[in-house]
Design an enzyme around this catalytic site. Structure first.
Site, mmCIF file in Angstrom:
data_model
loop_
_atom_site.group_PDB
_atom_site.id
_atom_site.type_symbol
_atom_site.label_atom_id
_atom_site.label_comp_id
_atom_site.label_asym_id
_atom_site.label_seq_id
_atom_site.Cartn_x
_atom_site.Cartn_y
_atom_site.Cartn_z
ATOM 1 N N ARG A 68 5.645 0.851 9.913
ATOM 2 C CA ARG A 68 4.324 1.295 10.377
ATOM 3 C C ARG A 68 3.661 0.129 11.083
ATOM 4 O O ARG A 68 3.631 -0.984 10.563
ATOM 5 C CB ARG A 68 3.475 1.727 9.172
ATOM 6 C CG ARG A 68 2.430 2.776 9.475
ATOM 7 C CD ARG A 68 1.492 2.995 8.300
ATOM 8 N NE ARG A 68 0.621 1.847 8.155
ATOM 9 C CZ ARG A 68 0.443 1.172 7.010
ATOM 10 N NH1 ARG A 68 1.084 1.516 5.922
ATOM 11 N NH2 ARG A 68 -0.375 0.139 6.968
ATOM 12 N N TYR B 12 -6.754 0.646 -1.262
ATOM 13 C CA TYR B 12 -6.108 1.125 -2.489
ATOM 14 C C TYR B 12 -7.058 1.681 -3.552
ATOM 15 O O TYR B 12 -6.612 2.356 -4.462
ATOM 16 C CB TYR B 12 -5.279 -0.007 -3.113
ATOM 17 C CG TYR B 12 -4.203 -0.492 -2.191
ATOM 18 C CD1 TYR B 12 -3.178 0.372 -1.790
ATOM 19 C CD2 TYR B 12 -4.217 -1.773 -1.679
ATOM 20 C CE1 TYR B 12 -2.187 -0.055 -0.929
ATOM 21 C CE2 TYR B 12 -3.228 -2.209 -0.819
ATOM 22 C CZ TYR B 12 -2.215 -1.343 -0.446
ATOM 23 O OH TYR B 12 -1.251 -1.768 0.410
ATOM 24 N N SER C 261 -1.195 -6.215 2.480
ATOM 25 C CA SER C 261 -2.209 -5.433 1.759
ATOM 26 C C SER C 261 -3.614 -6.023 1.863
ATOM 27 O O SER C 261 -4.422 -5.890 0.955
ATOM 28 C CB SER C 261 -1.827 -5.264 0.278
ATOM 29 O OG SER C 261 -0.785 -4.330 0.175
ATOM 30 N N GLY D 282 3.433 1.668 2.348
ATOM 31 C CA GLY D 282 3.102 2.277 1.061
ATOM 32 C C GLY D 282 3.483 3.748 1.020
ATOM 33 O O GLY D 282 3.460 4.449 2.032
ATOM 34 N N GLU E 115 -0.025 -5.926 13.326
ATOM 35 C CA GLU E 115 1.094 -6.333 12.469
ATOM 36 C C GLU E 115 2.027 -5.154 12.214
ATOM 37 O O GLU E 115 1.720 -4.010 12.536
ATOM 38 C CB GLU E 115 0.590 -6.888 11.135
ATOM 39 C CG GLU E 115 -0.133 -5.882 10.273
ATOM 40 C CD GLU E 115 -0.528 -6.458 8.918
ATOM 41 O OE1 GLU E 115 0.384 -6.828 8.151
ATOM 42 O OE2 GLU E 115 -1.733 -6.522 8.619
ATOM 43 N N ASN F 284 4.336 -3.233 9.154
ATOM 44 C CA ASN F 284 4.649 -3.033 7.736
ATOM 45 C C ASN F 284 6.050 -2.446 7.666
ATOM 46 O O ASN F 284 6.250 -1.297 8.047
ATOM 47 C CB ASN F 284 3.654 -2.064 7.100
ATOM 48 C CG ASN F 284 2.227 -2.558 7.201
ATOM 49 O OD1 ASN F 284 1.789 -3.341 6.380
ATOM 50 N ND2 ASN F 284 1.499 -2.125 8.221
ATOM 51 N N ASP G 63 0.311 -1.513 12.853
ATOM 52 C CA ASP G 63 -1.148 -1.464 12.916
ATOM 53 C C ASP G 63 -1.623 -1.944 14.281
ATOM 54 O O ASP G 63 -1.120 -2.949 14.808
ATOM 55 C CB ASP G 63 -1.761 -2.337 11.823
ATOM 56 C CG ASP G 63 -1.429 -1.846 10.423
ATOM 57 O OD1 ASP G 63 -1.035 -0.666 10.295
ATOM 58 O OD2 ASP G 63 -1.556 -2.630 9.470
ATOM 59 N N GLU H 270 1.388 -7.793 -4.189
ATOM 60 C CA GLU H 270 1.303 -6.340 -4.009
ATOM 61 C C GLU H 270 2.100 -5.568 -5.072
ATOM 62 O O GLU H 270 2.444 -4.405 -4.879
ATOM 63 C CB GLU H 270 1.811 -5.976 -2.614
ATOM 64 C CG GLU H 270 0.994 -6.628 -1.510
ATOM 65 C CD GLU H 270 1.619 -6.435 -0.153
ATOM 66 O OE1 GLU H 270 1.507 -5.317 0.374
ATOM 67 O OE2 GLU H 270 2.219 -7.374 0.375
#
Length: 306
Positions: A255, A216, A150, A276, A270, A272, A257, A18
């Site tokens: 964050r 992305y 990612s 990002g 999951e 993070n 998900d 990443e």
């Protein structure tokens, strides 16, 4: 605590899959800090030995590395050893949440909802019985590496014949692979800042799922915040996310998900721990809906460093 008097390292880039995303995030964070009068400097661990930070006069770290080497507890451990406060989660939460399998096992032990899954390793791959897995989990299936972020190495498997090759592909990225039941409902992501759950974002990718291209590169992925949930569902989701955040020991910001299954039940996916912070990123989108600008968000994350 006047952080503008401190010399701050913005860790960006690194050596993970990443790297490019981290360089983008780091650029946005660095420019924001500089524009607000902070003494911030870009530090790329690929080119600079991070162990030298303290000797070079740095007093604090904004860690915006993504993936292995920056988000998995190793960098956090190094920063603790040299005595520098840093943003984001600590060693244990960072290491745990980088491992999707063990994160889900822990959530399951706490009675929190996750997708049913089969775990395959490089050592057990030859024993993989595709028919048995499909009989238990159904079709389609999601195959993913346990330790990548990612959306690297993901495959949607639609036939029993395609399962082994999807696992082989994922094994290029990691030694441990998850084969999960397909979650057919909405895809959501929920930021948490300083222990407070921010509004959920509903993700609608242009393809079949939210892969690297959708995350992305594509400008056709749609993001809805507010997510369009009823107040009751938004509250249910916020309580679930806070329990998930606390269970794995997150701090600062993260964050989480979440996906819905075909019966519209929430399933945790999951965490993070270094989300990002690019033009496509979701944490700033959510923060903006409750009046937190990108500039305010960056400063708040820095202030939460420990």
């Amino acid at each position: 605590m006047n952080l503008k008097k401190e010399k701050i390292a913005v860790l960006l880039g690194g050596t993970s899959a990443e790297r490019e995303v981290s360089l983008q995030s780091g650029k946005a964070v660095l420019e924001t800090l500089l524009n607000q009068g902070y003494n911030a400097h870009p530090i790329d661990p690929k080119e600079y030995p991070v162990a030298n930070l303290k000797n070079d006069g740095f007093e604090r770290v904004f860690n915006i590395l993504h993936g292995r080497g920056g988000e998995d507890g190793t960098m956090q451990g190094l920063l603790e050893q040299i005595g520098l406060p840093y943003t984001g989660c600590g060693v244990m939460a960072s290491a745990l949440t980088m491992d999707k399998m063990r994160t889900k096992m822990l959530w399951k032990a706490f009675g929190l909802p996750v997708a049913e899954m089969e775990v395959v390793t490089r050592e057990t791959f030859n024993n993989l019985n595709s028919e048995e897995v499909v009989a238990r989990l159904g079709l389609p299936l999601m195959v993913k590496p346990s330790l990548e972020g990612s959306s690297v190495g993901l495959t949607k498997v639609k036939t029993v014949e395609a399962l082994k090759s999807a696992v082989e592909f994922a094994l290029k990225f990691d030694n441990t692979i998850l084969i999960e039941e397909w979650l057919a409902g909405d895809e959501l992501t929920v930021p948490v800042l300083d222990g407070k759950v921010l509004p959920a974002i509903h993700i609608v990718p242009e393809g079949e799922f939210y892969d690297y291209q959708a995350k992305y590169i594509s400008d056709n992925t749609q993001y809805f915040c507010p997510a369009g949930l009823t107040p009751e569902r938004e509250q249910e989701l916020a309580l679930l996310v806070k329990r998930a955040y606390d269970a794995v020991g997150c701090r600062g910001w993260s964050r989480i998900d979440v996906m819905c299954d075909s019966q519209d039940n929430f399933r945790l996916v999951e965490v993070n721990t270094n989300p990002g912070m690019t033009s496509h990123s979701l944490f700033p989108k959510s923060a903006a809906t409750v009046g937190i600008s990108f500039e305010q968000l960056v400063v708040k994350i820095l202030e939460l460093s420990a």
